[in-house]
Design an enzyme around this catalytic site. Structure first.
Site, PDB file in Angstrom:
ATOM      1  N   TYR A   1       0.856  -1.185   0.000  1.00 59.63           N
ATOM      2  CA  TYR A   1       0.000   0.000   0.000  1.00 59.63           C
ATOM      3  C   TYR A   1       0.893   1.236   0.000  1.00 59.63           C
ATOM      4  O   TYR A   1       1.731   1.382   0.889  1.00 59.63           O
ATOM      5  CB  TYR A   1      -0.898   0.026   1.243  1.00 59.63           C
ATOM      6  CG  TYR A   1      -1.492  -1.313   1.662  1.00 59.63           C
ATOM      7  CD1 TYR A   1      -2.323  -2.034   0.800  1.00 59.63           C
ATOM      8  CD2 TYR A   1      -1.229  -1.847   2.918  1.00 59.63           C
ATOM      9  CE1 TYR A   1      -2.871  -3.256   1.200  1.00 59.63           C
ATOM     10  CE2 TYR A   1      -1.774  -3.061   3.324  1.00 59.63           C
ATOM     11  CZ  TYR A   1      -2.590  -3.764   2.453  1.00 59.63           C
ATOM     12  OH  TYR A   1      -3.119  -4.957   2.859  1.00 59.63           O
ATOM     13  N   ARG A   2       0.687   2.122  -0.961  1.00 56.21           N
ATOM     14  CA  ARG A   2       1.553   3.299  -1.072  1.00 56.21           C
ATOM     15  C   ARG A   2       1.448   4.183   0.182  1.00 56.21           C
ATOM     16  O   ARG A   2       0.417   4.202   0.853  1.00 56.21           O
ATOM     17  CB  ARG A   2       1.151   4.109  -2.301  1.00 56.21           C
ATOM     18  CG  ARG A   2      -0.163   4.833  -2.084  1.00 56.21           C
ATOM     19  CD  ARG A   2      -0.504   5.718  -3.265  1.00 56.21           C
ATOM     20  NE  ARG A   2      -1.642   6.548  -2.967  1.00 56.21           N
ATOM     21  CZ  ARG A   2      -2.717   6.657  -3.757  1.00 56.21           C
ATOM     22  NH1 ARG A   2      -2.793   5.981  -4.894  1.00 56.21           N
ATOM     23  NH2 ARG A   2      -3.704   7.462  -3.421  1.00 56.21           N
TER      24      ARG A   2
ATOM     25  N   TRP B   1      -4.252   1.917   2.385  1.00 56.06           N
ATOM     26  CA  TRP B   1      -4.861   0.600   2.166  1.00 56.06           C
ATOM     27  C   TRP B   1      -6.295   0.837   1.755  1.00 56.06           C
ATOM     28  O   TRP B   1      -7.074   1.506   2.441  1.00 56.06           O
ATOM     29  CB  TRP B   1      -4.729  -0.324   3.369  1.00 56.06           C
ATOM     30  CG  TRP B   1      -5.046   0.205   4.729  1.00 56.06           C
ATOM     31  CD1 TRP B   1      -6.149   0.919   5.113  1.00 56.06           C
ATOM     32  CD2 TRP B   1      -4.229   0.030   5.897  1.00 56.06           C
ATOM     33  NE1 TRP B   1      -6.074   1.196   6.450  1.00 56.06           N
ATOM     34  CE2 TRP B   1      -4.921   0.657   6.959  1.00 56.06           C
ATOM     35  CE3 TRP B   1      -3.018  -0.614   6.160  1.00 56.06           C
ATOM     36  CZ2 TRP B   1      -4.418   0.683   8.256  1.00 56.06           C
ATOM     37  CZ3 TRP B   1      -2.531  -0.590   7.449  1.00 56.06           C
ATOM     38  CH2 TRP B   1      -3.218   0.052   8.475  1.00 56.06           C
TER      39      TRP B   1
ATOM     40  N   ASP C   1      -1.533   7.530 -10.728  1.00 55.67           N
ATOM     41  CA  ASP C   1      -1.758   6.124 -10.389  1.00 55.67           C
ATOM     42  C   ASP C   1      -1.614   5.189 -11.590  1.00 55.67           C
ATOM     43  O   ASP C   1      -1.391   5.622 -12.716  1.00 55.67           O
ATOM     44  CB  ASP C   1      -3.145   5.977  -9.742  1.00 55.67           C
ATOM     45  CG  ASP C   1      -3.091   5.092  -8.514  1.00 55.67           C
ATOM     46  OD1 ASP C   1      -2.506   4.005  -8.596  1.00 55.67           O
ATOM     47  OD2 ASP C   1      -3.634   5.506  -7.471  1.00 55.67           O
TER      48      ASP C   1
HETATM   49  C1  LIG Z   1       3.196  -0.994  -7.156  1.00 55.96           C
HETATM   50  C2  LIG Z   1       1.901  -1.324  -6.483  1.00 55.96           C
HETATM   51  C3  LIG Z   1       1.279  -0.393  -5.653  1.00 55.96           C
HETATM   52  C4  LIG Z   1       0.093  -0.680  -5.016  1.00 55.96           C
HETATM   53  N1  LIG Z   1      -0.487   0.274  -4.221  1.00 55.96           N
HETATM   54  C5  LIG Z   1      -1.615  -0.015  -3.548  1.00 55.96           C
HETATM   55  C6  LIG Z   1      -2.181   0.947  -2.670  1.00 55.96           C
HETATM   56  O1  LIG Z   1      -1.686   2.047  -2.509  1.00 55.96           O
HETATM   57  N2  LIG Z   1      -3.311   0.601  -1.988  1.00 55.96           N
HETATM   58  C7  LIG Z   1      -3.897  -0.626  -2.125  1.00 55.96           C
HETATM   59  O2  LIG Z   1      -4.898  -0.891  -1.452  1.00 55.96           O
HETATM   60  N3  LIG Z   1      -3.387  -1.555  -2.981  1.00 55.96           N
HETATM   61  C8  LIG Z   1      -2.255  -1.278  -3.683  1.00 55.96           C
HETATM   62  N4  LIG Z   1      -1.714  -2.206  -4.520  1.00 55.96           N
HETATM   63  C9  LIG Z   1      -2.392  -3.502  -4.693  1.00 55.96           C
HETATM   64  C10 LIG Z   1      -2.230  -4.401  -3.480  1.00 55.96           C
HETATM   65  O3  LIG Z   1      -0.888  -4.518  -3.127  1.00 55.96           O
HETATM   66  C11 LIG Z   1      -2.819  -5.787  -3.775  1.00 55.96           C
HETATM   67  O4  LIG Z   1      -4.204  -5.636  -3.989  1.00 55.96           O
HETATM   68  C12 LIG Z   1      -2.569  -6.804  -2.668  1.00 55.96           C
HETATM   69  O5  LIG Z   1      -3.058  -8.062  -3.084  1.00 55.96           O
HETATM   70  C13 LIG Z   1      -3.232  -6.443  -1.370  1.00 55.96           C
HETATM   71  O6  LIG Z   1      -2.918  -7.412  -0.401  1.00 55.96           O
HETATM   72  P1  LIG Z   1      -3.946  -7.826   0.734  1.00 55.96           P
HETATM   73  O7  LIG Z   1      -5.040  -8.590   0.076  1.00 55.96           O
HETATM   74  O8  LIG Z   1      -3.123  -8.669   1.658  1.00 55.96           O
HETATM   75  O9  LIG Z   1      -4.447  -6.582   1.382  1.00 55.96           O
HETATM   76  C14 LIG Z   1      -0.518  -1.937  -5.186  1.00 55.96           C
HETATM   77  C15 LIG Z   1       0.098  -2.873  -6.015  1.00 55.96           C
HETATM   78  C16 LIG Z   1       1.287  -2.580  -6.653  1.00 55.96           C
HETATM   79  C17 LIG Z   1       1.916  -3.613  -7.545  1.00 55.96           C
END
Ligand SMILES: Cc1cc2nc3c(=O)[nH]c(=O)nc-3n(C[C@H](O)[C@H](O)[C@H](O)COP(=O)(O)O)c2cc1C
Ligand SMILES: [Mn+2]
Length: 482
Positions: A172-173, A186, A283
């Protein structure tokens, strides 16, 4: 041989001609973005900026930014091999007789590598900063001109489910607000947000421990983006991917563990109930995501390796580094999707669809309106629920060929009959939905229609030249001097 850390991965990239060291000073504010954007679009190497302006620490970017680099990261000649390994486990059966049991032993030994291992210390503890520390020491990128500030873009964010005690790691950024505070983006459907909600509901725990690791061995970093079911430990999947347990160490100031080989660790907490404006942020949709209120991460301690390497990425108009990370997910997760939906032959998320906007699916159609069943199943399947547009085609269509899908699907539909709209949760990054996180989705049944579906007209065949004529013209072609 599993990489022990980010540095061994960098060496492997370099050995394969997939890394360029850049010694001239380049500004983490916008300039590195422009370098990374051009490099990925030219199929260029990963970039290691050894002298980013304003920081002592180098910046690694685009380390996953092609299928070749994904293969180096995951140590395979083809990411399909990981899908095959998963399929083997899924097909594992009760062994028959002694011989069968013996044959099973290597598999069982391999399974031992999945589980993370606690260790007392590790490289991430080489420098421990409990009072004098600042995020401004690190070369955090300001990615795009209208961004709300600098953003940490490749973090592994660790939280714990307050009900089950299970760990989660998500990417999550994090917008840097000051020396010790960041945003925590998140999105509402993600596990970090779920853990936060549960604590909010409890109302007693004012502080939620959060630990953020930046830079590790590549499968461990990669595991943070995988769309796993809740409570399935990303560190276990990382162990499976690298074939070696992930070593975890306890944090100094909060009750969480992080990979011992991390380059940088930010420890701290999110205050339950506290939010702050976050964004805008250029984004991966290729548009800015709008500013909004998100939780705030307070840092209580920074630990890092000596001379830490700051790993990051940029997202923006596709294809970017995350497209290749997503393409590997598409390949790796297909066997898991097919466990629920065996009729699915293949899936494809074209770069222009930014993962959630377009999913192409080929199926072996067996009964009337089978395509509709598949759409609804996908809208109920983990993060695939975000698919704004699903196009279902018959198994003879190669969904990896977007041009073939467009040609056949557009021919095959009677739009009013074959397009289905549903309401549901949508990706937080969808800027067109009528409300954040809520909107409509569209499924297109582009399969050949059957009489049992009420289609009684004859269905034509695709035009194909006969093989005899083809081979005759192969010869005539030369004779004609073409
Ligand atoms: C470079 C990159 C940045 C990301 N940034 C975000 C973000 O800011 N917020 C978010 O909710 N998901 C973001 N994601 C997607 C999540 O990492 C992805 O949905 C992940 O499966 C979430 O894990 P979780 O299910 O354990 O919460 C990003 C993915 C990538 C590849
Ligand atoms: Mn998760």
């Amino acid at each position: 041989m599993a990489y022990n850390d980010l540095r061994e991965f960098i060496k492997a990239l370099e050995k394969n001609g997939e890394l360029k060291r850049i010694t001239i000073p380049v500004d983490p504010k916008l300039e590195i973005t422009e370098f990374a954007d051009r490099a990925v679009k030219q199929g260029g190497p990963a970039l290691l900026f050894e002298n980013p302006k304003g920081s002592k620490f180098p910046v690694l970017i685009n380390a996953f930014a092609s299928m070749k680099k994904m293969q180096i990261a995951l140590e395979v000649d083809n990411v399909q091999l990981i899908a095959d390994r998963i399929s083997e486990y899924l097909q594992m059966q009760m062994p028959q007789g002694l011989l069968g049991k013996l044959r099973m032993l290597p598999k069982l030994a391999e399974m031992g590598s999945f589980f993370p291992k606690m260790v007392d210390s590790g490289p991430c503890k080489e420098v421990i900063l409990k009072d004098k520390f600042s995020l401004y020491d690190f070369p955090v990128l300001t990615c795009w001109p209208d961004d709300g500030g600098p953003f940490i873009t490749l973090p592994m964010v660790f939280t714990r489910n307050p009900d089950t005690g299970k760990r989660n790691c998500g990417m999550y950024r994090m917008q840097v607000y000051d020396e010790r505070t960041t945003g925590m983006h998140w999105q509402t459907h993600k596990q970090g947000a779920e853990h936060y909600r549960r604590r909010l509901k409890e109302g007693k725990d004012a502080r939620m421990p959060v630990a953020v690791a930046i830079g590790s061995d590549p499968p461990t970093m990669y595991s943070a983006i995988l769309p796993l079911p809740p409570d399935l430990d990303e560190m276990m999947i990382a162990g499976f991917l690298r074939g070696k347990p992930v070593e975890m160490v306890k944090c100094e100031t909060c009750d969480l563990e992080v990979p011992a080989n991390s380059e940088i660790v930010l420890e701290g907490y999110v205050e339950i109930g506290e939010t702050r404006r976050e964004g805008p942020f250029g984004d991966h949709t290729g548009f800015y995501s709008l500013d909004d209120d998100y939780p705030v991460f307070h840092i209580t301690c920074i630990t890092h390796r000596k001379n830490p390497i700051y790993a990051t990425t940029i997202v923006g108009p596709p294809p970017m580094e995350d497209f290749y990370m997503g393409k590997a997910i598409e390949r790796i997760f297909l066997p898991l999707m097919r466990m629920q939906l065996p009729e699915v032959r293949d899936i494809c998320m074209p770069a222009e669809g930014i993962f959630h906007n377009l999913l192409l699916v080929s199926i072996r159609k067996s009964y009337p309106l089978h395509a509709r069943k598949v759409m609804h199943a996908i809208w109920g399947l983990g993060q695939a629920m975000f698919s704004k547009c699903i196009v279902v085609v018959d198994e003879d269509v190669n969904v990896q060929d977007v041009s073939e899908v467009a040609w056949k699907a557009l021919n095959n539909i009677d739009p009013e009959r074959d397009i289905q709209f549903v309401m549901g949760p949508v990706d937080s990054l969808d800027h067109a939905s009528r409300m954040p996180n809520l909107g409509s989705k569209m499924g297109i049944d582009a399969t050949r229609k059957w009489p049992s579906e009420g289609f009684t007209r004859p269905w034509p065949e695709v035009i194909r030249m006969s093989p005899e004529v083809k081979s005759r013209v192969d010869q005539l072609w030369k004779q004609a001097g073409l």
